[in-house]
Structures are given as C-alpha cells and as structure tokens.
Design an enzyme around this catalytic site. Structure first.
Site, PDB file in Angstrom:
ATOM      1  N   LYS A 192       0.845  -1.195   0.000  1.00  0.00           N
ATOM      2  CA  LYS A 192       0.000   0.000   0.000  1.00  0.00           C
ATOM      3  C   LYS A 192       0.876   1.238   0.000  1.00  0.00           C
ATOM      4  O   LYS A 192       2.035   1.233   0.432  1.00  0.00           O
ATOM      5  CB  LYS A 192      -0.955   0.017   1.202  1.00  0.00           C
ATOM      6  CG  LYS A 192      -0.284   0.051   2.592  1.00  0.00           C
ATOM      7  CD  LYS A 192       0.068   1.432   3.080  1.00  0.00           C
ATOM      8  CE  LYS A 192       0.794   1.387   4.425  1.00  0.00           C
ATOM      9  NZ  LYS A 192       1.451   2.663   4.760  1.00  0.00           N
TER      10      LYS A 192
ATOM     11  N   GLY B 213       9.544  -0.996   5.313  1.00  0.00           N
ATOM     12  CA  GLY B 213       9.639   0.027   4.276  1.00  0.00           C
ATOM     13  C   GLY B 213       8.489   1.006   4.236  1.00  0.00           C
ATOM     14  O   GLY B 213       8.422   1.848   3.344  1.00  0.00           O
TER      15      GLY B 213
ATOM     16  N   MET C 108       5.318   0.176   3.724  1.00  0.00           N
ATOM     17  CA  MET C 108       4.329  -0.266   2.736  1.00  0.00           C
ATOM     18  C   MET C 108       3.437  -1.386   3.270  1.00  0.00           C
ATOM     19  O   MET C 108       2.726  -2.051   2.516  1.00  0.00           O
ATOM     20  CB  MET C 108       5.023  -0.694   1.449  1.00  0.00           C
ATOM     21  CG  MET C 108       5.839   0.436   0.821  1.00  0.00           C
ATOM     22  SD  MET C 108       6.374   0.068  -0.849  1.00  0.00           S
ATOM     23  CE  MET C 108       4.815   0.247  -1.732  1.00  0.00           C
TER      24      MET C 108
ATOM     25  N   ALA D 194      -0.039  -6.886   5.247  1.00  0.00           N
ATOM     26  CA  ALA D 194      -0.533  -7.549   4.040  1.00  0.00           C
ATOM     27  C   ALA D 194      -0.419  -9.065   4.177  1.00  0.00           C
ATOM     28  O   ALA D 194      -1.333  -9.811   3.790  1.00  0.00           O
ATOM     29  CB  ALA D 194       0.247  -7.064   2.821  1.00  0.00           C
TER      30      ALA D 194
ATOM     31  N   ASP E 152      -3.362  -1.675   9.995  1.00  0.00           N
ATOM     32  CA  ASP E 152      -3.255  -1.707   8.530  1.00  0.00           C
ATOM     33  C   ASP E 152      -3.796  -3.000   7.922  1.00  0.00           C
ATOM     34  O   ASP E 152      -3.907  -3.110   6.696  1.00  0.00           O
ATOM     35  CB  ASP E 152      -1.791  -1.546   8.087  1.00  0.00           C
ATOM     36  CG  ASP E 152      -1.306  -0.105   8.148  1.00  0.00           C
ATOM     37  OD1 ASP E 152      -2.158   0.807   8.192  1.00  0.00           O
ATOM     38  OD2 ASP E 152      -0.082   0.108   8.154  1.00  0.00           O
TER      39      ASP E 152
END
Length: 307
Positions: free
Chosen positions: A16, A104, A106, A111, A143
C-alpha cells in the site's frame, strides 16, 4: 477410509501507499488519531499455505532474515487466532515470498497477515465472509483491514475504520527502496518530538484529494499528496531528501515518503513515464533498488498457482 489432504493455497498480498496521511496529536493511550487515504499497489508478497504437522512460518526474498518466523510474526498470530475461532490446531506451513520491502512503510507485515486470514479461510473451508475476516484483521493491526479489502479507501481512527473511495483510473508509481528500514514507533516518536519543539506543517482535509482520485487525473492528484510523517522520516534518515528530489527531477509528477518510510513513492503520468523515471532513479544511486507498480488493485486474494 482415506482422508483427503487439502491442496496448498496460494494467496497474493498487495502493498500500500498512503496518498494522504494526517496524524493527530499523541493520545493518552499512546496512539495517534489518523486520517489516511490508502491505495493498494500491484507490488506484493505471495503466501503458500499447506497442511503440516506443526505451525511454521518461512520467509524467502530480500530482507527475509529481518522477518521473525516465531509467534511475534503477524502471520503466526493470524493462524493461531483463526484456528482458535474454529477449535482446531493451526497445523500449517506458511511460506512467504517477499516482494514488499521489509520495514519500508508499505505494510508488508499487515498484508501478509491479511493473506494468511484469506488463505486459511480457504484451506480450512471455513466460509467466513469479508466482514468476519475484517473483524479478525482489526484485532491483528490497524493496517490489516485495508490489506484485506484493497482498492482505495479512507481510513480513520488508527487507520482501521475504512470507507471505500472512488478511483476512476489506474495510477502508475515508482517505488524507491532505501538502504535499511525505519521503525514505525520511532518515526511517530520523532514526529512527537518535532511537534514539541516547533510546528511542522499539518495536512488538512483529504476531500480535494478524493475528488482528484474520482477524476482519474494524475496531474490533478499529484500536488495533493501528503504525509505528516514525512518530516519525521526525513529527520531520522536525511538522505531521503535527495531521493525525493531525484524522483521529481527524473520526471515524476510528485513524490512522498510512503507511510512511516523509508520507501519513497513517486506518482507518474503513465506506465511509460514510470518506466523512464524508474530507469533514471536506478542510475542515480539514491536508492537500494527501484520498482514500478500500479494501483488500485484488489486486497489479499487466492490466486491460481500458474498466474
């Protein structure tokens, strides 16, 4: 009677980028209220989930040595949580092939946790709907629900309360991965410190950005990208300034630090423009590696092993 061993399940987990990340002041409970617009990107991790005699997590790819494979891993926690829900032992092997940079900014760990929920739901034939999986996802991390749903969404609270956002186009990105990671708690702590000693700029309402997404025009979206954590990430890793400048010089419409960093994300006019920007950035020596990606893409999903 012979029992049938289920076939392994392969799940793709998207990365993301935060197109907008507004951070409130530190709350008494140690968290910050967030207003963020997420977009799921094509760069992702693949998880292979197979029946096994014990729960094991294995990680392959760049940065694999930095990812824990014990009960502290969100994937492990997802497996234990889902197994407990249905009263069974979490007897699976989960192999993660990393494409998302570790630490990072992301949401790679989130995820992977979302992908584990989706894959185990399939492997164990549980039949849980997305709403039920979302409730479990929110327990694992702020997240994780977005990684489950994907697309483009407005997140509030700690980022876990989601509303879909209309995005009428495919947007093209260049991602510059930094040498070394940044700890998310350290970046938030640095933002708190910067705010104690001054008043770094704060983002306003994301309404204009969401209108730009609905228009599908990357040139309209570019000047509206923003991240309240960027000042803190750059304070901890000053070389990010050079990376951000280099991306725009190479032809990107705009660049920003993704989440808590240190990955820098550059919005480009088109897929061809992204390839050109990536090539120039790769030659500039301002990043460990450079990738192109596009979004929005779906959330964590079971895929065909041949895809």
């Amino acid at each position: 009677m012979l029992s049938v061993v289920p076939s392994p399940v392969l799940v793709r987990a998207p990365s993301k980028v935060n197109l907008h990340l507004g951070v409130g002041d530190l709350r008494p409970d140690g968290y910050h209220d967030l207003t963020t617009v997420f977009q799921a990107l094509s760069l992702g991790d693949d998880l292979r989930i197979s029946p096994a005699s014990a729960l094991t997590v294995k990680v392959n790819g760049e940065g694999a040595a930095e990812v824990p494979t014990d009960r502290t891993n969100l994937v492990w926690k997802a497996a234990v949580r889902l197994a407990h829900l249905v009263g069974r032992a979490p007897l699976v092997e989960i192999v993660i092939d990393k494409g998302i940079p570790v630490a990072g900014g992301m949401a790679g760990g989130s995820a992977d946790a979302a992908a584990a929920l989706v894959g185990l739901n399939e492997l164990w034939d549980m039949g849980l709907g997305r709403d039920e999986l979302s409730a479990l996802a929110a327990e694992l991390g702020s997240d994780v629900p977005f990684a489950l749903h994907g697309g483009t969404a407005l997140g509030t609270g700690r980022g876990e309360r989601l509303l879909p956002v209309l995005s009428r186009n495919t947007f093209h990105w260049v991602l510059a991965f930094a040498k070394g990671g940044l700890s998310t708690p350290a970046v938030f702590a640095e933002l708190d410190r910067l705010r104690e000693h001054g008043d770094p700029p704060r983002l306003g309402d994301p309404q204009a950005l969401m209108q730009a997404l609905a228009s599908g025009d990357p040139a309209q979206l570019a000047p509206l990208l923003g991240n309240d954590l960027q000042a803190a990430a750059v304070s901890l890793k000053p070389e990010l300034r050079r990376t951000l400048r280099a991306g725009v010089t190479a032809g990107a419409l705009a660049g920003l630090v993704s989440g808590s960093g240190p990955t820098c994300a550059f919005l480009c006019e088109s897929a061809d423009a992204a390839v050109a920007v990536a090539a120039e950035l790769a030659g500039a020596g301002v990043a460990r590696s450079v990738r192109t990606a596009s979004g929005p893409v779906p959330g964590a999903r079971v895929i065909d092993p041949e895809s």
